[in-house]
Write a protein that holds these residues in place. Sequence first.
Motif, PDB file in Angstrom:
ATOM      1  N   GLU A   1       0.811  -1.216   0.000  1.00  0.00           N
ATOM      2  CA  GLU A   1       0.000   0.000   0.000  1.00  0.00           C
ATOM      3  C   GLU A   1       0.846   1.268   0.000  1.00  0.00           C
ATOM      4  OE1 GLU A   1      -3.198  -0.213  -0.498  1.00  0.00           O
ATOM      5  OE2 GLU A   1      -2.848  -2.366  -0.597  1.00  0.00           O
ATOM      6  N   ARG A   2       2.130   1.154   0.296  1.00  0.00           N
ATOM      7  CA  ARG A   2       2.967   2.346   0.295  1.00  0.00           C
ATOM      8  C   ARG A   2       3.010   2.992  -1.087  1.00  0.00           C
ATOM      9  NH1 ARG A   2       8.953   2.285   2.728  1.00  0.00           N
ATOM     10  NH2 ARG A   2       7.702   1.658   4.513  1.00  0.00           N
ATOM     11  N   ASP A   3       2.862   2.198  -2.140  1.00  0.00           N
ATOM     12  CA  ASP A   3       2.897   2.749  -3.490  1.00  0.00           C
ATOM     13  C   ASP A   3       1.832   3.821  -3.690  1.00  0.00           C
ATOM     14  OD1 ASP A   3       5.022   1.316  -4.302  1.00  0.00           O
ATOM     15  OD2 ASP A   3       3.917  -0.143  -5.494  1.00  0.00           O
ATOM     16  N   LEU A   4       0.682   3.655  -3.062  1.00  0.00           N
ATOM     17  CA  LEU A   4      -0.392   4.633  -3.236  1.00  0.00           C
ATOM     18  C   LEU A   4       0.030   6.003  -2.717  1.00  0.00           C
ATOM     19  CD1 LEU A   4      -3.417   2.397  -2.134  1.00  0.00           C
ATOM     20  CD2 LEU A   4      -2.564   2.853  -4.451  1.00  0.00           C
ATOM     21  N   VAL A   5       0.743   6.018  -1.604  1.00  0.00           N
ATOM     22  CA  VAL A   5       1.207   7.283  -1.037  1.00  0.00           C
ATOM     23  C   VAL A   5       2.317   7.872  -1.894  1.00  0.00           C
ATOM     24  CG1 VAL A   5       2.186   8.374   1.006  1.00  0.00           C
ATOM     25  CG2 VAL A   5       0.556   6.506   1.261  1.00  0.00           C
ATOM     26  N   ARG A   6       3.238   7.012  -2.343  1.00  0.00           N
ATOM     27  CA  ARG A   6       4.329   7.496  -3.194  1.00  0.00           C
ATOM     28  C   ARG A   6       3.771   8.116  -4.471  1.00  0.00           C
ATOM     29  NH1 ARG A   6       8.023   2.788  -4.625  1.00  0.00           N
ATOM     30  NH2 ARG A   6       9.208   4.476  -5.603  1.00  0.00           N
ATOM     31  N   GLU A   7       2.782   7.457  -5.050  1.00  0.00           N
ATOM     32  CA  GLU A   7       2.220   7.952  -6.309  1.00  0.00           C
ATOM     33  C   GLU A   7       1.431   9.241  -6.114  1.00  0.00           C
ATOM     34  OE1 GLU A   7       2.033   3.410  -8.034  1.00  0.00           O
ATOM     35  OE2 GLU A   7       0.261   4.350  -7.147  1.00  0.00           O
ATOM     36  N   ALA A   8       0.810   9.397  -4.948  1.00  0.00           N
ATOM     37  CA  ALA A   8       0.138  10.668  -4.654  1.00  0.00           C
ATOM     38  C   ALA A   8       1.153  11.801  -4.589  1.00  0.00           C
ATOM     39  CB  ALA A   8      -0.629  10.557  -3.335  1.00  0.00           C
ATOM     40  N   CYS A   9       2.292  11.515  -3.985  1.00  0.00           N
ATOM     41  CA  CYS A   9       3.358  12.521  -3.911  1.00  0.00           C
ATOM     42  C   CYS A   9       3.872  12.866  -5.312  1.00  0.00           C
ATOM     43  CB  CYS A   9       4.487  12.006  -3.036  1.00  0.00           C
ATOM     44  SG  CYS A   9       5.851  13.162  -2.820  1.00  0.00           S
ATOM     45  N   MET A  10       4.029  11.850  -6.154  1.00  0.00           N
ATOM     46  CA  MET A  10       4.503  12.097  -7.514  1.00  0.00           C
ATOM     47  C   MET A  10       3.512  12.957  -8.288  1.00  0.00           C
ATOM     48  SD  MET A  10       6.091   8.425  -8.733  1.00  0.00           S
ATOM     49  CE  MET A  10       7.080   7.420  -7.619  1.00  0.00           C
ATOM     50  N   ARG A  11       2.225  12.681  -8.132  1.00  0.00           N
ATOM     51  CA  ARG A  11       1.224  13.460  -8.860  1.00  0.00           C
ATOM     52  C   ARG A  11       1.263  14.928  -8.441  1.00  0.00           C
ATOM     53  NH1 ARG A  11      -1.990   8.618  -8.235  1.00  0.00           N
ATOM     54  NH2 ARG A  11      -2.828   9.432  -6.281  1.00  0.00           N
ATOM     55  N   LEU A  12       1.448  15.183  -7.159  1.00  0.00           N
ATOM     56  CA  LEU A  12       1.536  16.570  -6.701  1.00  0.00           C
ATOM     57  C   LEU A  12       2.760  17.264  -7.295  1.00  0.00           C
ATOM     58  CD1 LEU A  12       0.570  16.116  -2.932  1.00  0.00           C
ATOM     59  CD2 LEU A  12      -0.808  17.186  -4.715  1.00  0.00           C
ATOM     60  N   GLN A  13       3.865  16.553  -7.374  1.00  0.00           N
ATOM     61  CA  GLN A  13       5.073  17.143  -7.941  1.00  0.00           C
ATOM     62  C   GLN A  13       4.898  17.409  -9.434  1.00  0.00           C
ATOM     63  OE1 GLN A  13       7.588  18.155  -6.273  1.00  0.00           O
ATOM     64  NE2 GLN A  13       8.173  16.778  -4.600  1.00  0.00           N
ATOM     65  N   VAL A  14       4.222  16.495 -10.123  1.00  0.00           N
ATOM     66  CA  VAL A  14       3.999  16.685 -11.560  1.00  0.00           C
ATOM     67  C   VAL A  14       3.112  17.907 -11.786  1.00  0.00           C
ATOM     68  CG1 VAL A  14       2.916  15.686 -13.614  1.00  0.00           C
ATOM     69  CG2 VAL A  14       4.363  14.266 -12.139  1.00  0.00           C
ATOM     70  N   ARG A  15       2.059  18.066 -10.976  1.00  0.00           N
ATOM     71  CA  ARG A  15       1.188  19.231 -11.117  1.00  0.00           C
ATOM     72  C   ARG A  15       1.972  20.533 -10.912  1.00  0.00           C
ATOM     73  NH1 ARG A  15      -2.533  15.948  -7.992  1.00  0.00           N
ATOM     74  NH2 ARG A  15      -4.325  15.321  -9.255  1.00  0.00           N
ATOM     75  N   ALA A  16       2.852  20.526  -9.900  1.00  0.00           N
ATOM     76  CA  ALA A  16       3.643  21.720  -9.637  1.00  0.00           C
ATOM     77  C   ALA A  16       4.548  22.051 -10.824  1.00  0.00           C
ATOM     78  CB  ALA A  16       4.472  21.534  -8.367  1.00  0.00           C
TER      79      ALA A  16
END
Length: 784
Positions: free
Chosen positions: A196-211
């Motif tokens: 389940e850690r992947d879900l948190v990592r991917e949320a972080c990646m999406r925020l960075q991509v948006r920025a």
Amino acid sequence: MKDSDSPRRGPLLLGVRHHGPGSARAVRAALEAARPRTVLIEGPPEADALIPLAEHPDMRPPVALLAHAVDEPGRSAFWPLAEFSPEWVAIRWALRQGVPARFIDLPAAHTLVWDKEEATGIEAEAPDAADGSDATVRVDPLAVLAEAAGYDDPERWWEDVVEHRGVGTGDPLAPFTVLGDAMAALREEYGAGGHERDLVREACMRLQVRAAEREFGADVAVVCGAWHVPALRERTSVTADRALLKGLPKVKTDTTWVPWTHRRLARASGYGAGIDSPGWYGHLFRAPDRPVERWLTKVAGLLREEDRIVSSAHVIEAVRLAGTLAVLRGRPLPGLSETIDAVRAVMCEGSDVPLALVRDRLVVGDDMGEVPESAPAVPLQRDLARLQKRLRLKPEPLERDVELDLRKDTDAERSRLLHRLRLLGIGWGEPAASRGSTGTFRETWRLRWEPELAVRVAEAGVWGTTVLAAATARAEADATAAQALADVTALAERCLLAELPAALPVVMRVLADRAALDADVGHLAQALPALVRSLRYGDVRGTDTRALADVAAGLAERVFVGLPPACAALDAEAAEEMRRHVDAVHGAVGLLGDGIAADHGDIRGRWRAVLRVLGGRDTVPGVIRGRAVRLLLDEGALAQDEAARLMGLVLSPGTPPADAAAWIEGFVGGGSGGGMLLVHDERLLALVDAWLTGVPAEAFTDVLPLLRRTFSAYEPGVRRTLGELVRRGPDARGSAAATGAGVPGFGTGLDTGRADAVVPVLRLLLGLDEPDGSDVNDLVGVAG
């Protein structure tokens, strides 16, 4: 509708396999075609400031990003990158094009404390080769895709569909589209894949991509594990992504670049970096054309260096065989398995012995990266690097032995450095047995630098900013915390070896306190040898060891007084342990007596008196009495006749067989050279033989295990000689007179036939040539 919730053009998602040369080539081609304004890479954002160092002329992969907790350096994580890693290729492309490059994974500040047990050491957030996610992910997407394609080996499938696919023709983005669609189907089936850690990592990646999109527009390229591509395509709200990251624990971290090795990229090394053959993958990435021909030529060169007969004809035939095997197996090009089979058959003549060398040196490889001096590092690391450079001790991944002559200044400094590092827990070098001289002026070290030692250096940085200061502080702390006397004496020995004069007074004070309070003779006997060795090391290094000598002499006196009563009424196990203490003290006294006899009296004489007491007391177990007699005999303090008399008394019918067997074990057992003593003293062998043949049948089974242990420790040649003597049997005619006391030995007497055979040679050597043969009779008399 919020801006974050509205439909948007997605970034260029380049899903890769970590450390895949095919993915690396494809990433380079895709970046050249798309020319993005920024490149986002899976990795810890804390390392953004380190990205420019990738272009430094002194930076050579494989390297790794190291993140560790500032207050607890042992809590750390590595992100390895090789020359053929897609992430490394993306970083280098961005730097050369002047395009910003950033890391977008979950910050290491969270990673290092999320799951402390998982994050400790080198396994945290280590990407698995198969899927680009964590090493603990249960689902292996490559295995699933390979099985769907009819392959039983995921590595072979990946080679066929990616590594053997040419770059430069067709759409450079096509492979990423296809792989992304395949991963989307798998994510739909397996979700997060068991972690389940992947879900948190991917949320972080999406925020960075948006920025990044807000800053650079739509021209954003993302290089990440293919497993994450479907999640990054997913349209989620900023609020939902931030909610997943809310409340994560964090810790203050430091990051730097550290050298890495190909061996640490291999699964077999214990680090799940995901490739079985980093050397082979590096070759595929570097070979511009004809990779099989170039590879087999490299293999031939290696085998020729090892004196195997390999010619150009072997290379040609191996290339043909590898191609034929690829056709038979339905593969587009020969892969590693085909080249290995061809090498085994053609160059190794079917043997796996030279093939193991090929696997070790080329398939895996010994490449070790380099990091520029300007890379961030703890002060201790900088001091260590300075010492390594000055002393010409370059860290290398290959294990090698280094012989040091402590009479030479440079070698003495090298020895001090290695001993100080061992004291700090940095196991770069381990002492090894010397092949030549065993004097105290010579040392042999087995050196091998592992990337994990960078973590050990960071941990040791809390003790000081230089190796000397850190080792001194660590020694003082260990001395204060030590509970056992033997631990303190061993630490004193290490302080002398490492030449830590500032720490030695503290250690000696603790040692004196512990020795005064410890009344256990076993503990005192354990501590004495280390002190005496320290005196010897101090001599060869020119260290003042007078205080140490005083403590050692006082410790020896306490052992002398307490040993006889401590040896009474012991069971078999305790008696064997005490026998080992007696041996250790005897060796220590021999060295101690030579060094400080003038200042502390006749220590060796007093020890001999203790041995006489131990050898003559019936309350002392037989194994100790026998060893005491043997030590006196070896020292020349006991005549052979007296030793034979004592053995005869012990082996008399009135002594229980078990006690007699224990005495024999102490006298001639173990690795003390007792076998050679029996070989050369036939009288003692006769006594043992006579006793053994007279042991009653009902008692023989009780003493047999002890006797077997005694004689099984002898060298095979010694056992064979003893067997021949016993088979020959006692011969009073040949050796009774020689052995004295009427005790027959195992001599063979005079063999006149063998004596006659050497007469011609003796006549020639002595110049005797009497025609009447009188000289022959004289020579036979001499031989007799």
